[in-house]
Design a protein around this motif. Structure first.
Motif, PDB file in Angstrom:
ATOM      1  N   SER A 126       0.838  -1.122   0.072  1.00  0.00           N
ATOM      2  CA  SER A 126       0.046  -0.131  -0.210  1.00  0.00           C
ATOM      3  C   SER A 126       0.971   1.310   0.170  1.00  0.00           C
ATOM      4  O   SER A 126       2.101   1.178   0.447  1.00  0.00           O
ATOM      5  CB  SER A 126      -0.968   0.006   1.227  1.00  0.00           C
ATOM      6  N   LEU A 127       0.214   2.400  -0.148  1.00  0.00           N
ATOM      7  CA  LEU A 127       1.051   3.677  -0.361  1.00  0.00           C
ATOM      8  C   LEU A 127       1.557   4.069   1.088  1.00  0.00           C
ATOM      9  O   LEU A 127       0.491   3.973   1.956  1.00  0.00           O
ATOM     10  CB  LEU A 127       0.031   4.623  -0.642  1.00  0.00           C
ATOM     11  N   ARG A 128       2.604   4.482   1.459  1.00  0.00           N
ATOM     12  CA  ARG A 128       3.202   4.618   2.550  1.00  0.00           C
ATOM     13  C   ARG A 128       3.013   6.217   2.995  1.00  0.00           C
ATOM     14  O   ARG A 128       2.488   6.915   2.065  1.00  0.00           O
ATOM     15  CB  ARG A 128       4.834   4.567   2.599  1.00  0.00           C
ATOM     16  N   ASP A 129       2.784   6.359   4.397  1.00  0.00           N
ATOM     17  CA  ASP A 129       2.720   7.816   4.996  1.00  0.00           C
ATOM     18  C   ASP A 129       3.835   8.747   4.633  1.00  0.00           C
ATOM     19  O   ASP A 129       5.210   8.145   4.927  1.00  0.00           O
ATOM     20  CB  ASP A 129       2.345   7.770   6.272  1.00  0.00           C
ATOM     21  N   PHE A 130       3.745   9.598   4.039  1.00  0.00           N
ATOM     22  CA  PHE A 130       4.748  10.639   3.742  1.00  0.00           C
ATOM     23  C   PHE A 130       4.822  11.683   4.800  1.00  0.00           C
ATOM     24  O   PHE A 130       4.086  12.578   4.568  1.00  0.00           O
ATOM     25  CB  PHE A 130       4.946  11.121   2.312  1.00  0.00           C
ATOM     26  N   VAL A 131       5.430  11.411   5.869  1.00  0.00           N
ATOM     27  CA  VAL A 131       5.517  12.362   7.085  1.00  0.00           C
ATOM     28  C   VAL A 131       6.679  13.563   6.796  1.00  0.00           C
ATOM     29  O   VAL A 131       7.825  13.082   6.463  1.00  0.00           O
ATOM     30  CB  VAL A 131       5.305  11.763   8.205  1.00  0.00           C
ATOM     31  N   GLY A 132       6.433  14.678   6.894  1.00  0.00           N
ATOM     32  CA  GLY A 132       7.695  15.436   6.657  1.00  0.00           C
ATOM     33  C   GLY A 132       7.671  16.200   5.423  1.00  0.00           C
ATOM     34  O   GLY A 132       6.572  16.238   4.790  1.00  0.00           O
ATOM     35  N   PHE A 133       8.772  15.742   4.544  1.00  0.00           N
ATOM     36  CA  PHE A 133       8.954  16.238   3.237  1.00  0.00           C
ATOM     37  C   PHE A 133       8.461  17.562   3.043  1.00  0.00           C
ATOM     38  O   PHE A 133       7.363  17.893   2.069  1.00  0.00           O
ATOM     39  CB  PHE A 133       8.198  15.258   2.409  1.00  0.00           C
ATOM     40  N   ALA A 134       8.862  18.713   3.850  1.00  0.00           N
ATOM     41  CA  ALA A 134       8.205  19.954   3.688  1.00  0.00           C
ATOM     42  C   ALA A 134       8.343  20.721   2.453  1.00  0.00           C
ATOM     43  O   ALA A 134       7.602  21.445   1.862  1.00  0.00           O
ATOM     44  CB  ALA A 134       8.599  20.779   4.838  1.00  0.00           C
ATOM     45  N   GLY A 135       9.504  20.172   1.721  1.00  0.00           N
ATOM     46  CA  GLY A 135       9.812  21.175   0.236  1.00  0.00           C
ATOM     47  C   GLY A 135       9.562  20.058  -0.630  1.00  0.00           C
ATOM     48  O   GLY A 135      10.153  20.710  -1.816  1.00  0.00           O
ATOM     49  N   LEU A 136       9.078  19.059  -0.684  1.00  0.00           N
ATOM     50  CA  LEU A 136       8.671  18.100  -1.747  1.00  0.00           C
ATOM     51  C   LEU A 136       7.831  18.808  -2.790  1.00  0.00           C
ATOM     52  O   LEU A 136       6.684  19.073  -2.431  1.00  0.00           O
ATOM     53  CB  LEU A 136       8.317  16.686  -1.320  1.00  0.00           C
ATOM     54  N   GLU A 137       8.279  18.706  -3.934  1.00  0.00           N
ATOM     55  CA  GLU A 137       7.258  19.393  -5.070  1.00  0.00           C
ATOM     56  C   GLU A 137       7.019  18.298  -6.132  1.00  0.00           C
ATOM     57  O   GLU A 137       5.845  18.507  -6.969  1.00  0.00           O
ATOM     58  CB  GLU A 137       8.217  20.513  -5.851  1.00  0.00           C
ATOM     59  N   SER A 138       7.667  17.257  -6.155  1.00  0.00           N
ATOM     60  CA  SER A 138       7.360  16.212  -7.132  1.00  0.00           C
ATOM     61  C   SER A 138       7.642  14.753  -6.598  1.00  0.00           C
ATOM     62  O   SER A 138       8.558  14.444  -6.063  1.00  0.00           O
ATOM     63  CB  SER A 138       8.156  16.401  -8.457  1.00  0.00           C
ATOM     64  N   LEU A 139       6.305  13.849  -6.734  1.00  0.00           N
ATOM     65  CA  LEU A 139       6.558  12.667  -6.410  1.00  0.00           C
ATOM     66  C   LEU A 139       5.859  11.734  -7.280  1.00  0.00           C
ATOM     67  O   LEU A 139       4.997  11.782  -7.811  1.00  0.00           O
ATOM     68  CB  LEU A 139       5.639  12.447  -4.930  1.00  0.00           C
ATOM     69  N   ASP A 140       6.582  10.824  -7.575  1.00  0.00           N
ATOM     70  CA  ASP A 140       6.365   9.859  -8.939  1.00  0.00           C
ATOM     71  C   ASP A 140       6.624   8.483  -8.492  1.00  0.00           C
ATOM     72  O   ASP A 140       7.836   8.078  -8.207  1.00  0.00           O
ATOM     73  CB  ASP A 140       7.240  10.232 -10.151  1.00  0.00           C
ATOM     74  N   LEU A 141       5.349   7.685  -8.288  1.00  0.00           N
ATOM     75  CA  LEU A 141       5.598   6.336  -7.982  1.00  0.00           C
ATOM     76  C   LEU A 141       5.148   5.474  -9.391  1.00  0.00           C
ATOM     77  O   LEU A 141       4.476   4.309  -8.836  1.00  0.00           O
ATOM     78  CB  LEU A 141       4.619   6.229  -6.787  1.00  0.00           C
ATOM     79  N   SER A 142       4.862   6.200 -10.225  1.00  0.00           N
ATOM     80  CA  SER A 142       4.158   5.638 -11.320  1.00  0.00           C
ATOM     81  C   SER A 142       4.709   4.091 -11.864  1.00  0.00           C
ATOM     82  O   SER A 142       6.037   3.975 -11.724  1.00  0.00           O
ATOM     83  CB  SER A 142       4.189   6.340 -12.376  1.00  0.00           C
ATOM     84  N   ARG A 143       3.884   3.514 -12.433  1.00  0.00           N
ATOM     85  CA  ARG A 143       4.377   2.173 -13.223  1.00  0.00           C
ATOM     86  C   ARG A 143       5.178   1.163 -12.107  1.00  0.00           C
ATOM     87  O   ARG A 143       6.419   0.726 -12.194  1.00  0.00           O
ATOM     88  CB  ARG A 143       5.260   2.344 -14.364  1.00  0.00           C
ATOM     89  N   ASN A 144       4.591   0.900 -10.714  1.00  0.00           N
ATOM     90  CA  ASN A 144       4.717  -0.088 -10.131  1.00  0.00           C
ATOM     91  C   ASN A 144       3.592  -1.150  -9.626  1.00  0.00           C
ATOM     92  O   ASN A 144       2.667  -1.407 -10.661  1.00  0.00           O
ATOM     93  CB  ASN A 144       5.192   0.592  -8.768  1.00  0.00           C
ATOM     94  N   HIS A 145       3.470  -1.726  -8.563  1.00  0.00           N
ATOM     95  CA  HIS A 145       2.466  -2.848  -8.349  1.00  0.00           C
ATOM     96  C   HIS A 145       1.877  -2.303  -6.988  1.00  0.00           C
ATOM     97  O   HIS A 145       1.480  -3.206  -6.378  1.00  0.00           O
ATOM     98  CB  HIS A 145       3.215  -4.205  -8.269  1.00  0.00           C
ATOM     99  N   LEU A 146       1.609  -1.015  -6.761  1.00  0.00           N
ATOM    100  CA  LEU A 146       1.083  -0.637  -5.629  1.00  0.00           C
ATOM    101  C   LEU A 146      -0.270  -0.783  -5.483  1.00  0.00           C
ATOM    102  O   LEU A 146      -0.878  -0.554  -6.625  1.00  0.00           O
ATOM    103  CB  LEU A 146       1.630   0.921  -5.166  1.00  0.00           C
ATOM    104  N   SER A 147      -0.973  -1.106  -4.310  1.00  0.00           N
ATOM    105  CA  SER A 147      -2.179  -1.366  -4.364  1.00  0.00           C
ATOM    106  C   SER A 147      -2.958  -0.782  -3.250  1.00  0.00           C
ATOM    107  O   SER A 147      -2.265  -0.118  -2.414  1.00  0.00           O
ATOM    108  CB  SER A 147      -2.365  -2.851  -3.965  1.00  0.00           C
ATOM    109  N   GLY A 148      -4.396  -1.038  -2.862  1.00  0.00           N
ATOM    110  CA  GLY A 148      -4.948  -0.373  -1.846  1.00  0.00           C
ATOM    111  C   GLY A 148      -5.417   0.995  -2.208  1.00  0.00           C
ATOM    112  O   GLY A 148      -5.428   1.335  -3.090  1.00  0.00           O
ATOM    113  N   GLY A 149      -6.088   1.227  -1.032  1.00  0.00           N
ATOM    114  CA  GLY A 149      -6.692   2.883  -1.340  1.00  0.00           C
ATOM    115  C   GLY A 149      -5.895   4.006  -1.084  1.00  0.00           C
ATOM    116  O   GLY A 149      -4.791   3.803  -0.375  1.00  0.00           O
ATOM    117  N   ILE A 150      -6.423   5.251  -1.158  1.00  0.00           N
ATOM    118  CA  ILE A 150      -5.571   6.379  -0.833  1.00  0.00           C
ATOM    119  C   ILE A 150      -6.517   7.283   0.056  1.00  0.00           C
ATOM    120  O   ILE A 150      -7.602   7.313  -0.153  1.00  0.00           O
ATOM    121  CB  ILE A 150      -5.231   7.233  -2.211  1.00  0.00           C
ATOM    122  N   GLY A 151      -5.829   7.196   1.304  1.00  0.00           N
ATOM    123  CA  GLY A 151      -6.350   7.994   2.183  1.00  0.00           C
ATOM    124  C   GLY A 151      -5.746   9.335   2.523  1.00  0.00           C
ATOM    125  O   GLY A 151      -5.506  10.226   1.637  1.00  0.00           O
TER     126      GLY A 151
END
Length: 634
Positions: free
Chosen positions: A150-175
């Protein structure tokens, strides 16, 4: 240093020393690399980079730990001192272990981390904890890996502007896993296995500019909260299981450039409010269940519109195809009626209106369109003649007007289309002869003018079409013989000439023929030509409904190993049918003088059996007669 450089410049400028001049230019070329070569990372970062190198354990990593890490492949350091690492690109390093990731987070100056196109299966929690504290980290790219779970919790990362997790096998919902990424501008979760509804929490990412969730298993409706991200320029929700209607407030996204909703189960009307977005250049909502009419003004600012494969009805708005910036429009496979608008944009590159119920004539007022490359209007109810002006659309590569009610002659002007590769005009009511001008289309690979009322003979110049792969002339009223030059068409894989009135000598056929040779329902007679064996790769041969006579040549069974169908029905063939391989479907019905080889064999076997029975009976009779003879003699 600079005094010496100045003196060398003067000498080089006035040509005092040729060697000095060459050395000077070499120096200028290498000068930008000198600070990097002379500078060094801090001891802490140097140690970290060496530890990362040791933990990668990949043969694809060719880092030399004796050199400055700023010179390593995929590593960038911050100029001008080059004392800290800002970018680490480990893309295509064949990495499978994620153990190095927490070590990367010791680089507190890191701004960009790219580990795409590897074989990573997890993102360690230690990485998320440690890198979450790097305020300067702007980009994370984990695309094209084998991440699971499942999608992990991204805690912090105050300056993160781009997150690319495409083309993997991640599953579950997004909360709420991404709620803390308040500075995120680009989020790409496409091509995974996420399911459930699209989280309304995404509306909290108020600076988000790009949202890509395509090719997952999201269901439910599109959250209206997404429109709260007023900076969005790209939304891609295609290839999911979304239902319901498109939120009307999407029209308030004044910066939106691209909206892709294709391949879902969306219903209702297409919001008219989208026509108010002056920045919108591409809108794709094909492969849904949208109904009602195409909204007027939807193309006012668009360059690309795709509404194909829906249930759109009514007529095409008169202004839909005219905006000057419009380049591609696809309204195919809907329930559209009425006529095609006469005003067409001179910028059109592709226009697809096929598989509707459009009527009337093909509009010619705006022709020629100098940028038009693809024109597809097949399977409608269009009538009238083919506009000669189409022959002046000089970039046209594909013209498909098949399955309409078009009549009249083939315009000779079509011979001007020097870039044409596909010409499909089948299943109309076209008449007259085949213009020789069409045989000058050097790039043509597909020619289908079957199912019309064309007359006359095949042009003797047909062999000029040296790029032709498929030729369909069947179902017309063509007469005369097949041109002898057809044998030189070395690219031809399929030749369909059935259901005409062709006669005379059958010439040698192209050796390249593979898909089919169909000469059925014509007026050919005499023996089946032996030279057909040249097309040894042919899969289907149909010579039915002619007046072929004589025996079936043995080469059809001996030398044409690729043959899967042989249709010889309704001719005047005689003799014994040769034995064919079990996978060959042979039809010889309607040839009254043909003898089936299996029947002949059965007859022969039957006669032999009868002879054996007769001999056995005679032997028995002789034995009994002899027995009684000796008794009576005694």
């Amino acid at each position: 240093m600079f005094a010496w450089l100045s003196s060398q410049l003067r000498m080089a400028r006035y040509g005092h020393n040729h060697h000095t001049s060459l050395f000077f230019y070499f120096f200028l070329f290498c000068y930008p690399l000198i600070p990097m070569a002379l500078s060094e990372l801090s001891s802490t970062q140097n140690t970290t980079m060496i530890n990362i190198s040791k933990s990668l354990n990949s043969s694809s990593v060719s880092w030399n730990i004796s050199r400055n890490p700023c010179l390593w492949k995929g590593v960038k350091c911050k100029p001008p001192t080059y004392s800290s690492v800002t970018q680490l690109s480990l893309s295509k390093f064949s990495l499978s272990s994620s153990d190095f990731l927490p070590i990367v987070c010791q680089l507190e100056s890191l701004e960009i981390l790219d580990v795409s196109l590897n074989h990573l299966t997890r993102i360690p929690s230690e990485f998320l904890t440690a890198c979450g504290n790097i305020d300067g980290l702007k980009q994370l790219n984990f695309s094209f890996n084998n991440l699971v779970g499942s999608l992990r919790d991204f805690v912090g990362f105050a300056g993160l502007e781009s997150l690319d997790l495409s083309r993997n096998h991640l599953s579950g919902g997004i909360g709420s896993e991404l709620d803390g990424l308040v500075g995120l501008r680009s989020l790409n979760l496409s091509f995974n296995r996420f399911n459930g509804t699209i989280a309304t929490h995404l509306g909290k990412l108020i600076v988000l500019e790009e949202l890509q969730l395509s090719t997952n298993a999201f269901e439910g409706t599109i959250p209206v909260e997404i429109a709260g991200c007023r900076n969005l320029t790209l939304i891609d929700l295609s290839t999911n299981h979304l239902s319901g209607s498109v939120p009307e407030n999407f029209g308030e996204l004044s910066k939106l450039k691209v909206l892709i909703l294709s391949s879902n189960s969306l219903t209702g009307k297409i919001p008219e409010s989208l026509s108010n977005i002056t920045s919108l250049t591409r809108f794709a909502a094909n492969l849904n269940i949208f109904g009602d009419a195409v909204p007027g003004g939807i193309t006012k600012y668009l360059k690309n519109l795709d509404l194909s494969y829906n249930n759109l009805s009514g007529s095409i708005p008169s202004d839909l195809l005219s905006p000057s910036d419009l380049t591609t429009v696809d309204l195919s496979n809907n329930l559209l009626q009425g006529s095609i608008p006469t005003a067409l944009s001179q910028g059109l590159v592709r226009l697809r209106l096929g598989n509707n119920s459009l009527a009337g004539m093909i509009p010619s007022a705006s022709l020629p369109l100098q940028n038009l490359m693809y024109l597809e209007m097949e399977n409608n109810e269009l009538s009238g003649s083919i506009p000669p002006k189409l022959g002046y659309c000089s970039k046209l590569a594909l013209l498909n007007l098949a399955q309409n009610r078009l009549s009249g002659a083939l315009p000779v002007e079509l011979g001007n289309l020097s870039n044409l590769q596909v010409l499909k005009l089948q299943s109309n009511s076209l008449s007259g002869v085949i213009p020789t001008e069409i045989t000058e289309l050097a790039k043509l690979s597909v020619l289908n003018i079957s199912g019309n009322a064309l007359t006359g003979s095949m042009p003797t110049t047909i062999s000029n079409l040296q790029s032709l792969i498929n030729m369909h002339l069947e179902g017309n009223n063509l007469t005369g013989s097949i041109p002898n030059t057809i044998a030189s068409m070395d690219s031809l894989l399929e030749l369909q000439l059935g259901h005409n009135f062709l006669s005379g000598h059958i010439p040698m056929m192209p050796i390249s023929l593979q898909i089919a040779l169909n000469l059925s329902s014509n007026l050919f007679e005499g023996p089946i030509p032996n030279h057909l064996f040249r097309s040894s790769g042919l899969e289907i041969l149909d010579l039915s409904n002619n007046k072929f006579s004589g025996e079936i040549p043995s080469f059809l069974s001996d030398q044409m190993g690729a043959l899967t169908q042989l249709i010889l029905s309704n001719n005047q063939l005689t003799g014994v049918i040769p034995h064919f391989n079990s996978w060959v479907l042979v039809n010889t019905t309607g040839n009254k003088d043909l003898i089936n080889d299996t029947t002949t064999s059965s007859v022969k076997k039957g006669n032999s059996k009868d002879l054996i029975i007769a001999l056995a009976a005679a032997a028995s009779f002789f034995f009994i007669f002899s027995f009684y003879f000796f008794i009576f003699v005694d």
